[in-house]
Design a protein around this motif. Structure first.
Motif, PDB file in Angstrom:
ATOM      1  N   THR A 240       0.795  -1.221   0.000  1.00  0.00           N
ATOM      2  CA  THR A 240       0.000   0.000   0.000  1.00  0.00           C
ATOM      3  C   THR A 240       0.829   1.274   0.000  1.00  0.00           C
ATOM      4  O   THR A 240       0.431   2.293  -0.553  1.00  0.00           O
ATOM      5  CB  THR A 240      -0.953   0.018   1.217  1.00  0.00           C
ATOM      6  N   GLY A 241       2.015   1.227   0.644  1.00  0.00           N
ATOM      7  CA  GLY A 241       2.843   2.433   0.732  1.00  0.00           C
ATOM      8  C   GLY A 241       2.384   3.390   1.813  1.00  0.00           C
ATOM      9  O   GLY A 241       3.037   4.397   2.086  1.00  0.00           O
ATOM     10  N   LYS A 242       1.240   3.095   2.456  1.00  0.00           N
ATOM     11  CA  LYS A 242       0.692   3.993   3.484  1.00  0.00           C
ATOM     12  C   LYS A 242       0.686   3.367   4.864  1.00  0.00           C
ATOM     13  O   LYS A 242       0.287   4.012   5.827  1.00  0.00           O
ATOM     14  CB  LYS A 242      -0.744   4.392   3.106  1.00  0.00           C
ATOM     15  N   LEU A 243       1.105   2.100   4.955  1.00  0.00           N
ATOM     16  CA  LEU A 243       1.067   1.399   6.234  1.00  0.00           C
ATOM     17  C   LEU A 243       2.461   0.988   6.670  1.00  0.00           C
ATOM     18  O   LEU A 243       3.374   0.833   5.856  1.00  0.00           O
ATOM     19  CB  LEU A 243       0.166   0.164   6.131  1.00  0.00           C
ATOM     20  N   GLN A 244       2.571   0.757   7.960  1.00  0.00           N
ATOM     21  CA  GLN A 244       3.840   0.338   8.563  1.00  0.00           C
ATOM     22  C   GLN A 244       3.599  -0.940   9.365  1.00  0.00           C
ATOM     23  O   GLN A 244       2.561  -1.081  10.019  1.00  0.00           O
ATOM     24  CB  GLN A 244       4.352   1.454   9.476  1.00  0.00           C
ATOM     25  N   LYS A 245       4.534  -1.861   9.303  1.00  0.00           N
ATOM     26  CA  LYS A 245       4.377  -3.115  10.036  1.00  0.00           C
ATOM     27  C   LYS A 245       4.734  -2.905  11.505  1.00  0.00           C
ATOM     28  O   LYS A 245       5.699  -2.219  11.831  1.00  0.00           O
ATOM     29  CB  LYS A 245       5.270  -4.200   9.431  1.00  0.00           C
ATOM     30  N   VAL A 246       3.942  -3.527  12.361  1.00  0.00           N
ATOM     31  CA  VAL A 246       4.169  -3.440  13.809  1.00  0.00           C
ATOM     32  C   VAL A 246       4.834  -4.730  14.272  1.00  0.00           C
ATOM     33  O   VAL A 246       4.400  -5.831  13.903  1.00  0.00           O
ATOM     34  CB  VAL A 246       2.835  -3.241  14.566  1.00  0.00           C
ATOM     35  N   ASN A 247       5.870  -4.602  15.067  1.00  0.00           N
ATOM     36  CA  ASN A 247       6.614  -5.775  15.521  1.00  0.00           C
ATOM     37  C   ASN A 247       5.898  -6.429  16.705  1.00  0.00           C
ATOM     38  O   ASN A 247       6.129  -6.073  17.862  1.00  0.00           O
ATOM     39  CB  ASN A 247       8.045  -5.380  15.912  1.00  0.00           C
ATOM     40  N   ILE A 248       4.986  -7.356  16.392  1.00  0.00           N
ATOM     41  CA  ILE A 248       4.245  -8.085  17.415  1.00  0.00           C
ATOM     42  C   ILE A 248       4.435  -9.577  17.167  1.00  0.00           C
ATOM     43  O   ILE A 248       4.293 -10.044  16.039  1.00  0.00           O
ATOM     44  CB  ILE A 248       2.743  -7.736  17.381  1.00  0.00           C
ATOM     45  N   GLU A 249       4.761 -10.314  18.190  1.00  0.00           N
ATOM     46  CA  GLU A 249       4.954 -11.764  18.064  1.00  0.00           C
ATOM     47  C   GLU A 249       3.589 -12.454  18.051  1.00  0.00           C
ATOM     48  O   GLU A 249       2.812 -12.354  18.991  1.00  0.00           O
ATOM     49  CB  GLU A 249       5.794 -12.280  19.226  1.00  0.00           C
ATOM     50  N   ILE A 250       3.303 -13.136  16.954  1.00  0.00           N
ATOM     51  CA  ILE A 250       2.031 -13.844  16.796  1.00  0.00           C
ATOM     52  C   ILE A 250       2.312 -15.263  16.309  1.00  0.00           C
ATOM     53  O   ILE A 250       3.172 -15.483  15.448  1.00  0.00           O
ATOM     54  CB  ILE A 250       1.121 -13.119  15.781  1.00  0.00           C
ATOM     55  N   ASN A 251       1.590 -16.225  16.877  1.00  0.00           N
ATOM     56  CA  ASN A 251       1.815 -17.626  16.480  1.00  0.00           C
ATOM     57  C   ASN A 251       1.504 -17.862  15.009  1.00  0.00           C
ATOM     58  O   ASN A 251       2.263 -18.489  14.287  1.00  0.00           O
ATOM     59  CB  ASN A 251       0.957 -18.560  17.341  1.00  0.00           C
ATOM     60  N   HIS A 252       0.353 -17.364  14.557  1.00  0.00           N
ATOM     61  CA  HIS A 252      -0.062 -17.563  13.168  1.00  0.00           C
ATOM     62  C   HIS A 252       0.544 -16.459  12.309  1.00  0.00           C
ATOM     63  O   HIS A 252       0.048 -15.344  12.275  1.00  0.00           O
ATOM     64  CB  HIS A 252      -1.587 -17.530  13.057  1.00  0.00           C
ATOM     65  N   GLN A 253       1.665 -16.749  11.633  1.00  0.00           N
ATOM     66  CA  GLN A 253       2.303 -15.746  10.796  1.00  0.00           C
ATOM     67  C   GLN A 253       2.277 -16.110   9.317  1.00  0.00           C
ATOM     68  O   GLN A 253       2.711 -15.327   8.474  1.00  0.00           O
ATOM     69  CB  GLN A 253       3.745 -15.523  11.252  1.00  0.00           C
ATOM     70  N   SER A 254       1.764 -17.285   8.987  1.00  0.00           N
ATOM     71  CA  SER A 254       1.670 -17.659   7.579  1.00  0.00           C
ATOM     72  C   SER A 254       0.670 -18.798   7.411  1.00  0.00           C
ATOM     73  O   SER A 254       0.341 -19.505   8.368  1.00  0.00           O
ATOM     74  CB  SER A 254       3.037 -18.088   7.029  1.00  0.00           C
ATOM     75  N   THR A 255       0.167 -18.933   6.194  1.00  0.00           N
ATOM     76  CA  THR A 255      -0.666 -20.069   5.810  1.00  0.00           C
ATOM     77  C   THR A 255      -0.265 -20.445   4.391  1.00  0.00           C
ATOM     78  O   THR A 255       0.616 -19.810   3.809  1.00  0.00           O
ATOM     79  CB  THR A 255      -2.167 -19.717   5.917  1.00  0.00           C
ATOM     80  N   ASP A 256      -0.873 -21.460   3.837  1.00  0.00           N
ATOM     81  CA  ASP A 256      -0.514 -21.898   2.493  1.00  0.00           C
ATOM     82  C   ASP A 256      -1.485 -21.326   1.469  1.00  0.00           C
ATOM     83  O   ASP A 256      -2.692 -21.215   1.721  1.00  0.00           O
ATOM     84  CB  ASP A 256      -0.542 -23.431   2.394  1.00  0.00           C
ATOM     85  N   LEU A 257      -0.955 -20.945   0.324  1.00  0.00           N
ATOM     86  CA  LEU A 257      -1.784 -20.504  -0.788  1.00  0.00           C
ATOM     87  C   LEU A 257      -1.920 -21.670  -1.767  1.00  0.00           C
ATOM     88  O   LEU A 257      -0.921 -22.185  -2.274  1.00  0.00           O
ATOM     89  CB  LEU A 257      -1.148 -19.299  -1.494  1.00  0.00           C
ATOM     90  N   TRP A 258      -3.164 -22.081  -2.007  1.00  0.00           N
ATOM     91  CA  TRP A 258      -3.446 -23.255  -2.830  1.00  0.00           C
ATOM     92  C   TRP A 258      -4.131 -22.857  -4.135  1.00  0.00           C
ATOM     93  O   TRP A 258      -4.871 -21.870  -4.194  1.00  0.00           O
ATOM     94  CB  TRP A 258      -4.389 -24.211  -2.091  1.00  0.00           C
ATOM     95  N   MET A 259      -3.896 -23.667  -5.148  1.00  0.00           N
ATOM     96  CA  MET A 259      -4.711 -23.649  -6.356  1.00  0.00           C
ATOM     97  C   MET A 259      -5.373 -25.015  -6.431  1.00  0.00           C
ATOM     98  O   MET A 259      -4.680 -26.044  -6.388  1.00  0.00           O
ATOM     99  CB  MET A 259      -3.868 -23.382  -7.605  1.00  0.00           C
ATOM    100  N   MET A 260      -6.716 -25.047  -6.506  1.00  0.00           N
ATOM    101  CA  MET A 260      -7.418 -26.316  -6.366  1.00  0.00           C
ATOM    102  C   MET A 260      -8.563 -26.435  -7.361  1.00  0.00           C
ATOM    103  O   MET A 260      -9.089 -25.432  -7.865  1.00  0.00           O
ATOM    104  CB  MET A 260      -7.922 -26.468  -4.927  1.00  0.00           C
ATOM    105  N   THR A 261      -8.951 -27.679  -7.612  1.00  0.00           N
ATOM    106  CA  THR A 261     -10.084 -27.965  -8.473  1.00  0.00           C
ATOM    107  C   THR A 261     -10.704 -29.275  -8.026  1.00  0.00           C
ATOM    108  O   THR A 261     -10.149 -29.991  -7.183  1.00  0.00           O
ATOM    109  CB  THR A 261      -9.656 -28.029  -9.953  1.00  0.00           C
ATOM    110  N   HIS A 262     -11.868 -29.607  -8.589  1.00  0.00           N
ATOM    111  CA  HIS A 262     -12.521 -30.874  -8.259  1.00  0.00           C
ATOM    112  C   HIS A 262     -11.823 -32.014  -8.996  1.00  0.00           C
ATOM    113  O   HIS A 262     -11.290 -31.839 -10.094  1.00  0.00           O
ATOM    114  CB  HIS A 262     -14.000 -30.818  -8.639  1.00  0.00           C
ATOM    115  N   LYS A 263     -11.835 -33.190  -8.393  1.00  0.00           N
ATOM    116  CA  LYS A 263     -11.165 -34.355  -8.990  1.00  0.00           C
ATOM    117  C   LYS A 263     -11.668 -34.658 -10.393  1.00  0.00           C
ATOM    118  O   LYS A 263     -10.900 -35.082 -11.257  1.00  0.00           O
ATOM    119  CB  LYS A 263     -11.345 -35.578  -8.093  1.00  0.00           C
ATOM    120  N   ASP A 264     -12.964 -34.444 -10.636  1.00  0.00           N
ATOM    121  CA  ASP A 264     -13.530 -34.737 -11.950  1.00  0.00           C
ATOM    122  C   ASP A 264     -13.030 -33.787 -13.028  1.00  0.00           C
ATOM    123  O   ASP A 264     -13.168 -34.073 -14.223  1.00  0.00           O
ATOM    124  CB  ASP A 264     -15.065 -34.659 -11.910  1.00  0.00           C
TER     125      ASP A 264
END
Length: 294
Positions: A240-264
């Motif tokens: 964004t260029g308008k925000l700043q990151k705050v140094n806070i320790e958090i357990n959840h810092q990432s997740t997985d990005l998936w590309m998915m479809t139905h088996k059929d």
């Protein structure tokens, strides 16, 4: 005995699901009078009252409820058949339904989909931008690109990369918290639901939450306007260029990005083309999505 047409049943299902003619018309992409005409014609043809017409909306009669149960069974059969037909389609043309989030579409996928169109001009993309997990098994979408802890049942896919999260705020707002612990003193902007928001919500008191939204985009805008701190994907907060990151320790810092479809659908030419293209095209975005801002 009159043969029941599947097209007519779709109108009955829409009214039953939505509860009114106007809402059913919106969901079907037609006008109010068309729904009323098709419904009246169905009841007249089959000598059957499907709905009670109440001031509060349309309510199924007992006979209508029985019809609905049968119609849902037909709907599931039709959609299963559509899956199998689409899954065997080998032409690189036609419609391909893609669902993703508004932020991924705006900041990451938009440029890639433009190139995909140049490469496959006969494939028409239908893009659904939502944070809600669409039901691919019922053809709400053919391909989904979104964060997930694990691959949902009946779907196949590929893990594209890690998606990093962080706490962001406007610099002036962060300065106003100087000398105070942000978890205790800040106002917070969080998602209605989702693994990421649940992690941060557990660390702060409910009265500190001043806004909830069904998408990260309005949270980002609110943070830019100094309404509070927002827990955002890093590619949004840093971009964004308008925000700043705050140094806070958090357990959840990432997740997985998936590309998915139905088996059929995994062997459908359009799906395979998009999978192969996106996997290659997004390699240049992986570090950014994972929070590495060189």
């Amino acid at each position: 005995m009159h043969n029941i047409r599947w097209g007519d049943l779709q109108y009955v299902l829409a009214v039953a699901n939505e509860g009114s003619l106007s809402a059913a018309a919106r969901s079907l992409g037609v006008n109010h009078s068309t729904v009323l005409r098709r419904l009246d014609a169905f009841e007249y043809r089959h000598k059957l009252q499907v709905f009670h017409k109440l001031s509060t909306g349309y309510k199924l009669t007992v006979e209508g409820q029985k019809l609905l149960e049968s119609a849902l069974a037909v709907q599931n059969t039709v959609k299963e058949l559509e899956h199998k037909i689409f899954g065997q389609e080998m032409k690189l043309e036609g419609t391909l339904r893609l669902t993703t989030t508004d932020a991924l579409s705006r900041l990451i996928l938009g440029k890639h989909l433009a190139i995909f169109h140049q490469r496959y001009p006969k494939i028409q993309l239908e893009l659904s931008l939502t944070s809600r997990q669409l039901d691919i098994s019922h053809l709400d979408a053919d391909v989904a690109i979104r964060p997930a802890v694990e691959l949902p049942e009946d779907l196949i896919g590929t893990k594209l990369c890690k998606l990093a999260f962080g706490v962001y705020g406007a610099p002036d707002y962060i300065d106003s918290l100087q000398g105070k612990h942000p978890l205790e003193s800040a106002s917070w902007l969080v998602m209605h639901q989702g693994n990421a928001s649940s992690q941060i919500s557990e660390l702060i008191s409910k009265e500190k939450i001043v806004m909830k939204a069904d998408s990260f985009e309005p949270l980002l805008i609110a943070a830019e306007n100094k309404l509070g701190l927002a827990y955002l994907p890093c590619f949004m907060g840093e971009g964004t260029g308008k925000l700043q990151k705050v140094n806070i320790e958090i357990n959840h810092q990432s997740t997985d990005l998936w590309m998915m479809t139905h088996k059929d659908l995994e062997n459908a030419a359009r799906v395979k083309a998009l999978f192969n293209f996106i996997q290659e095209a997004m390699r240049s975005d992986f570090n950014r999505l994972a929070g590495f801002t060189n």
